[in-house]
Design a protein around this motif. Structure first.
Motif, PDB file in Angstrom:
ATOM      1  N   ASN A   1       9.452  30.343 -21.471  1.00 23.48           N
ATOM      2  CA  ASN A   1      10.374  31.373 -20.979  1.00 23.48           C
ATOM      3  C   ASN A   1      10.135  32.683 -21.730  1.00 23.48           C
ATOM      4  OD1 ASN A   1      12.442  32.718 -19.734  1.00 23.48           O
ATOM      5  ND2 ASN A   1      14.081  31.485 -20.597  1.00 23.48           N
ATOM      6  N   LEU A   2       8.939  33.236 -21.550  1.00 23.09           N
ATOM      7  CA  LEU A   2       8.570  34.459 -22.253  1.00 23.09           C
ATOM      8  C   LEU A   2       7.567  35.261 -21.445  1.00 23.09           C
ATOM      9  CD1 LEU A   2       8.555  36.208 -24.871  1.00 23.09           C
ATOM     10  CD2 LEU A   2       6.627  34.783 -25.625  1.00 23.09           C
ATOM     11  N   MET A   3       7.817  36.565 -21.345  1.00 22.24           N
ATOM     12  CA  MET A   3       6.839  37.493 -20.773  1.00 22.24           C
ATOM     13  C   MET A   3       6.452  38.473 -21.877  1.00 22.24           C
ATOM     14  SD  MET A   3       7.844  38.419 -16.871  1.00 22.24           S
ATOM     15  CE  MET A   3       9.415  39.172 -17.247  1.00 22.24           C
ATOM     16  N   ASP A   4       5.154  38.551 -22.133  1.00 16.68           N
ATOM     17  CA  ASP A   4       4.642  39.440 -23.158  1.00 16.68           C
ATOM     18  C   ASP A   4       3.172  39.671 -22.853  1.00 16.68           C
ATOM     19  OD1 ASP A   4       4.636  41.014 -25.437  1.00 16.68           O
ATOM     20  OD2 ASP A   4       4.150  39.337 -26.752  1.00 16.68           O
ATOM     21  N   ALA A   5       2.725  40.886 -22.956  1.00 15.47           N
ATOM     22  CA  ALA A   5       1.322  41.178 -22.668  1.00 15.47           C
ATOM     23  C   ALA A   5       0.889  42.435 -23.401  1.00 15.47           C
ATOM     24  CB  ALA A   5       1.114  41.354 -21.170  1.00 15.47           C
ATOM     25  N   ASP A   6      -0.414  42.525 -23.632  1.00 15.85           N
ATOM     26  CA  ASP A   6      -0.959  43.738 -24.248  1.00 15.85           C
ATOM     27  C   ASP A   6      -1.668  44.618 -23.222  1.00 15.85           C
ATOM     28  OD1 ASP A   6      -3.068  42.074 -23.821  1.00 15.85           O
ATOM     29  OD2 ASP A   6      -3.810  42.103 -25.884  1.00 15.85           O
ATOM     30  N   ARG A   7      -1.758  44.111 -21.969  1.00 11.17           N
ATOM     31  CA  ARG A   7      -2.351  44.890 -20.883  1.00 11.17           C
ATOM     32  C   ARG A   7      -1.421  44.817 -19.680  1.00 11.17           C
ATOM     33  NH1 ARG A   7      -7.607  41.537 -21.223  1.00 11.17           N
ATOM     34  NH2 ARG A   7      -6.327  40.445 -19.737  1.00 11.17           N
ATOM     35  N   PRO A   8      -1.335  45.892 -18.896  1.00 15.57           N
ATOM     36  CA  PRO A   8      -0.484  45.856 -17.705  1.00 15.57           C
ATOM     37  C   PRO A   8      -1.080  44.972 -16.613  1.00 15.57           C
ATOM     38  CG  PRO A   8      -1.551  48.005 -17.922  1.00 15.57           C
ATOM     39  CD  PRO A   8      -1.926  47.202 -19.129  1.00 15.57           C
ATOM     40  N   ASP A   9      -0.217  44.479 -15.719  1.00 17.18           N
ATOM     41  CA  ASP A   9      -0.677  43.667 -14.592  1.00 17.18           C
ATOM     42  C   ASP A   9      -1.192  44.575 -13.473  1.00 17.18           C
ATOM     43  OD1 ASP A   9       1.550  44.711 -13.274  1.00 17.18           O
ATOM     44  OD2 ASP A   9       2.646  42.825 -13.252  1.00 17.18           O
ATOM     45  N   ALA A  10      -1.469  44.011 -12.312  1.00 13.83           N
ATOM     46  CA  ALA A  10      -2.015  44.768 -11.178  1.00 13.83           C
ATOM     47  C   ALA A  10      -1.062  45.862 -10.695  1.00 13.83           C
ATOM     48  CB  ALA A  10      -2.355  43.823 -10.034  1.00 13.83           C
ATOM     49  N   ASP A  11       0.241  45.702 -10.965  1.00 12.88           N
ATOM     50  CA  ASP A  11       1.231  46.714 -10.582  1.00 12.88           C
ATOM     51  C   ASP A  11       1.510  47.692 -11.716  1.00 12.88           C
ATOM     52  OD1 ASP A  11       1.543  45.623  -8.022  1.00 12.88           O
ATOM     53  OD2 ASP A  11       3.026  44.171  -8.759  1.00 12.88           O
TER      54      ASP A  11
END
Length: 151
Positions: free
Chosen positions: A25-35
């Motif tokens: 149950n976590l959203m975390d990223a170092d790059r943006p998604d396609a949107d």
């Protein structure tokens, strides 16, 4: 009203199939998604559990992969962004259904090289997909706890 749902993703750096064990149950990223969206360590569902386990019969799938010489490994989680978010939402939905088997598998890129550092041939990927479906349907029709790989 499906009985079995197998979500898939693409893991470009994978050498073989990756069977995902857990959705967190976590959203975390170092790059943006396609949107062009970039989450910053936020829960997928603030009221949801910390994680869901796959419903797929991982032991049976890995066993069939071994017999068919399909490179594969277990993955502890599907990352912390798009694949994981889909997997988490799928498992959340499945828990509210009457007897639905659901899980997530990452495929590698398609390659024609027999000794590629990353990827599998299209033939191997089709065989892997068939094995996943075959074992999941078999397990749905005749569940056995020995088919599962859990901590």
């Amino acid at each position: 009203h499906p009985h079995v749902v197998i979500a898939t993703g693409l893991k470009r750096a994978a050498r073989g199939m990756l069977l995902e064990r857990c959705a967190t149950n976590l959203m975390d990223a170092d790059r943006p998604d396609a949107d062009n969206v970039l989450p910053d360590r936020e829960p997928i569902d603030p009221q949801g559990p910390p994680a869901y386990w796959t419903g797929l019969p991982l032991r049976s799938i890995i066993g069939e992969f071994t017999k068919r010489d399909i490179p594969a490994s277990l993955s502890s989680d599907a990352g912390t962004y798009v694949c994981n978010s889909l997997f988490y939402r799928l498992q959340h939905w499945a828990t509210g259904q009457d007897r639905v088997l659901a899980g997530f598998v990452n495929f590698p890129t398609v390659t024609n090289s027999a000794h590629s550092q990353h990827g599998l041939s299209l033939r191997q990927q089709v065989a892997a997909g068939r094995s996943i479906i075959r074992q999941s349907i078999r397990y749905y029709l005749q569940p056995a706890s020995s088919d599962l790989l859990r901590p």
